[in-house]
Design a protein around this motif. Sequence first.
Motif, PDB file in Angstrom:
ATOM      1  N   LYS A   1       0.851  -1.182   0.000  1.00 40.39           N
ATOM      2  CA  LYS A   1       0.000   0.000   0.000  1.00 40.39           C
ATOM      3  C   LYS A   1       0.889   1.234   0.000  1.00 40.39           C
ATOM      4  N   VAL A   2       0.486   2.233  -0.745  1.00 40.51           N
ATOM      5  CA  VAL A   2       1.178   3.517  -0.763  1.00 40.51           C
ATOM      6  C   VAL A   2       0.219   4.565  -0.211  1.00 40.51           C
ATOM      7  N   TRP A   3       0.674   5.267   0.829  1.00 45.81           N
ATOM      8  CA  TRP A   3      -0.137   6.285   1.497  1.00 45.81           C
ATOM      9  C   TRP A   3       0.485   7.653   1.242  1.00 45.81           C
ATOM     10  N   HIS A   4      -0.357   8.643   1.137  1.00 43.22           N
ATOM     11  CA  HIS A   4       0.137  10.013   1.154  1.00 43.22           C
ATOM     12  C   HIS A   4       0.444  10.391   2.597  1.00 43.22           C
ATOM     13  N   ALA A   5       1.317  11.375   2.790  1.00 39.35           N
ATOM     14  CA  ALA A   5       1.697  11.765   4.154  1.00 39.35           C
ATOM     15  C   ALA A   5       0.513  12.282   4.964  1.00 39.35           C
ATOM     16  N   THR A   6      -0.576  12.639   4.295  1.00 41.14           N
ATOM     17  CA  THR A   6      -1.787  13.062   5.006  1.00 41.14           C
ATOM     18  C   THR A   6      -2.603  11.876   5.498  1.00 41.14           C
ATOM     19  N   GLY A   7      -2.166  10.645   5.199  1.00 38.41           N
ATOM     20  CA  GLY A   7      -2.874   9.454   5.653  1.00 38.41           C
ATOM     21  C   GLY A   7      -3.848   8.893   4.656  1.00 38.41           C
ATOM     22  N   LYS A   8      -3.898   9.432   3.446  1.00 42.86           N
ATOM     23  CA  LYS A   8      -4.828   8.958   2.425  1.00 42.86           C
ATOM     24  C   LYS A   8      -4.186   7.831   1.627  1.00 42.86           C
ATOM     25  N   LEU A   9      -4.906   6.729   1.461  1.00 40.73           N
ATOM     26  CA  LEU A   9      -4.427   5.598   0.674  1.00 40.73           C
ATOM     27  C   LEU A   9      -4.615   5.899  -0.807  1.00 40.73           C
ATOM     28  N   ILE A  10      -3.502   5.836  -1.581  1.00 36.81           N
ATOM     29  CA  ILE A  10      -3.591   6.194  -2.996  1.00 36.81           C
ATOM     30  C   ILE A  10      -3.263   5.028  -3.922  1.00 36.81           C
ATOM     31  N   TYR A  11      -2.665   3.966  -3.397  1.00 37.79           N
ATOM     32  CA  TYR A  11      -2.368   2.814  -4.254  1.00 37.79           C
ATOM     33  C   TYR A  11      -2.358   1.554  -3.407  1.00 37.79           C
ATOM     34  N   MET A  12      -2.848   0.465  -4.002  1.00 40.55           N
ATOM     35  CA  MET A  12      -2.915  -0.798  -3.294  1.00 40.55           C
ATOM     36  C   MET A  12      -2.815  -1.931  -4.290  1.00 40.55           C
ATOM     37  N   LYS A  13      -2.010  -2.953  -3.966  1.00 39.23           N
ATOM     38  CA  LYS A  13      -1.898  -4.113  -4.845  1.00 39.23           C
ATOM     39  C   LYS A  13      -1.676  -5.350  -3.995  1.00 39.23           C
ATOM     40  N   GLU A  14      -2.424  -6.413  -4.298  1.00 38.88           N
ATOM     41  CA  GLU A  14      -2.319  -7.675  -3.570  1.00 38.88           C
ATOM     42  C   GLU A  14      -1.465  -8.665  -4.366  1.00 38.88           C
ATOM     43  N   TYR A  15      -0.747  -9.535  -3.617  1.00 31.05           N
ATOM     44  CA  TYR A  15       0.077 -10.579  -4.218  1.00 31.05           C
ATOM     45  C   TYR A  15      -0.228 -11.906  -3.528  1.00 31.05           C
ATOM     46  N   GLN A  16      -0.059 -12.977  -4.274  1.00 27.98           N
ATOM     47  CA  GLN A  16      -0.204 -14.290  -3.676  1.00 27.98           C
ATOM     48  C   GLN A  16       0.883 -14.516  -2.631  1.00 27.98           C
ATOM     49  N   GLU A  17       2.132 -14.157  -2.985  1.00 27.78           N
ATOM     50  CA  GLU A  17       3.257 -14.216  -2.056  1.00 27.78           C
ATOM     51  C   GLU A  17       4.197 -13.066  -2.388  1.00 27.78           C
ATOM     52  N   LEU A  18       4.394 -12.177  -1.445  1.00 32.12           N
ATOM     53  CA  LEU A  18       5.290 -11.034  -1.616  1.00 32.12           C
ATOM     54  C   LEU A  18       6.445 -11.195  -0.638  1.00 32.12           C
ATOM     55  N   TYR A  19       7.673 -11.253  -1.165  1.00 31.55           N
ATOM     56  CA  TYR A  19       8.836 -11.533  -0.316  1.00 31.55           C
ATOM     57  C   TYR A  19       9.611 -10.277   0.069  1.00 31.55           C
TER      58      TYR A  19
END
Length: 632
Positions: A390-408
């Motif tokens: 997840k990528v958040w802006h410094a104001t606390g707003k979520l701007i990007y999200m991506k799910e993975y089966q397995e993220l290392y």
Amino acid sequence: MSANTQFFCRQPRSVELIQDYEEIKSFPKPSLECRAALYSANGEYFAYTQPNEVVVVKTTKSAPLQARLELQDVFDIFFSPNGTFLALWCKPICLDKESGVWTKNVKIIEVASGNTVLEWSNKHQGGWKPQFTLDEKILAKNNNNKEIHFFDLSTDSPIDLNKPAHKFKSESTIGSFQISPGLNPSIAIFIPEKNGQPASVLIYNIPNFNQPICSKNFFKAERCQLKWNSIGTALLALASTDHDTTNKSYYGETNLYLLGIAGSYDSRIHLDKEGPIHDITWSPSAREFGVIYGYMPAKTTFFDARGNSIFSLPPSPRNTILFSPHAKFVLVAGFGNLQGTVDVYDRQNKFQKITTFEATNTSVCEWSPCGRFILTATTSPRLRVDNGCKVWHATGKLIYMKEYQELYSITWKPQKVSEFPPLKVLEAAPAPHVSTKEYLEKKKTIESASVSKPAGAYRPPHARRTTGSVAATSLHQLEARRVPGASVPGAVPGASVPGAVPGSARAGKAAVAAKVESKAAAKNRKKREAKKKEGETPEPESNEASPAPNSESTTAATAAATSAAPTEGGSVIGGVASMEDKKVRSLLKKLRAIELLKMKQANGETLEDTQVSKIQKEEDIRTDLENLGWSE
């Protein structure tokens, strides 16, 4: 957004934020297992391993191939500060057991030419990494924990491993060391305590090892974490032990010391709350540092470069502290076994809180090089579910999200702070990505469903088909009603057994169970009978509120109940449960076990074959109970 980010799942992939989070197509993807992947500290190169090679690419927009190093079984990699050299740790192989000769599995390779500059043997992967000075002219390696060898990399002549340019010798074991990042490099060396001698941290100017420019002795130090500030003028030494002599902490003892290279100060940092030190970090400005310490809720305090307290935050469950690259913002969060609350403060505005947001199950947290965004991720193997970033802006707003089966592994591409102008005013957050909108809508639906779901006590499957209360239909209470002499919560004393027909075997068993005497009552009765035969007046029975029935009435009642009960396998003799009741109890016990297994199965737990076969026998057990006269 002008910062690059790198994501690692089963195969490394490069994603650029200015391209709407699209994958860089020209990046040469690995085809086999990747054990390690890493950016160089200056962000110029990116390298990853394959079973038979190491691939190095440039991090420009087209990601061109820089080199393919044909090396087998490389398990770990490490870049020098400017990316000139790549250090590799390969799988060690014993060449001769008798002489103890191993392969030279640590290699220092020049990235531009692909030539091996230096190599040696190191069987252990822990602590194998060499260290470089900031200008990459000197390489330092630990030699058998007794010496530190320094090699000059600026010369064009071949480097002889047996002839280091400089050498530091110690009579005691060297625990760890750390080269400063300054232009005039220093080295901090930690010597653990041993045989009653205190531990020590020694700071030397390289290569003058005759006299330390600063030193500090202290006890309670089996290990020590050494952290230089960004310009190499001050050092934090976090000493720790596995065992707490006061028996107050399971995690041992921790103490924090501050040392200056000028030797003008060396002191222990006073912390006004008992408990372990959870995290320490220097500000990029090198003028202050933050510490999170104490039993939960922990306290967060900021100190200046001389160890004087500047500001303290209210106690809260936090264990992570991170400054943004420009030192404008500071992030204080609680990860690991905490719930993942993240607080962002404006350091340049008297620590005013900007926002608070929740990033649950976070195992990676980093500021972007521009200081405007925060990356959080859940990675494997720490957690094998909900992997994603997840990528958040410094104001606390979520701007990007991506799910993975397995993220290392996941990290931002390193970039110089000078490439981004300092933030005076934080601009508004950009519009969220499409994936973020879908994620937030899904989360909102789940939360609303959980709120609207009626609350109440858990009802087992067999009780959900009825309208009665849980207390009236729970298995243990139904079983207790079937067992002679058992107490049932909420049952009326003297009430008949459910389902029993007056005069039947079940009613007879209940009557017998009600007339069972205690040992003391039977003893007193025998005494009264004996005295009655002798013509004496019987003594009143002790510990009874009413006169005891005479022996004739008791014998008559028992005989009547016994005659009403069957004399075969389902009979009750002297108040003992019949074979029928024992079988019912056994079947009910199996039914309870099946319910527990079904709950585990519903929660997503993997059951063994024997447990699955038990669940499949539920209907047979219920049929046997009905044949024995038991009903819900």
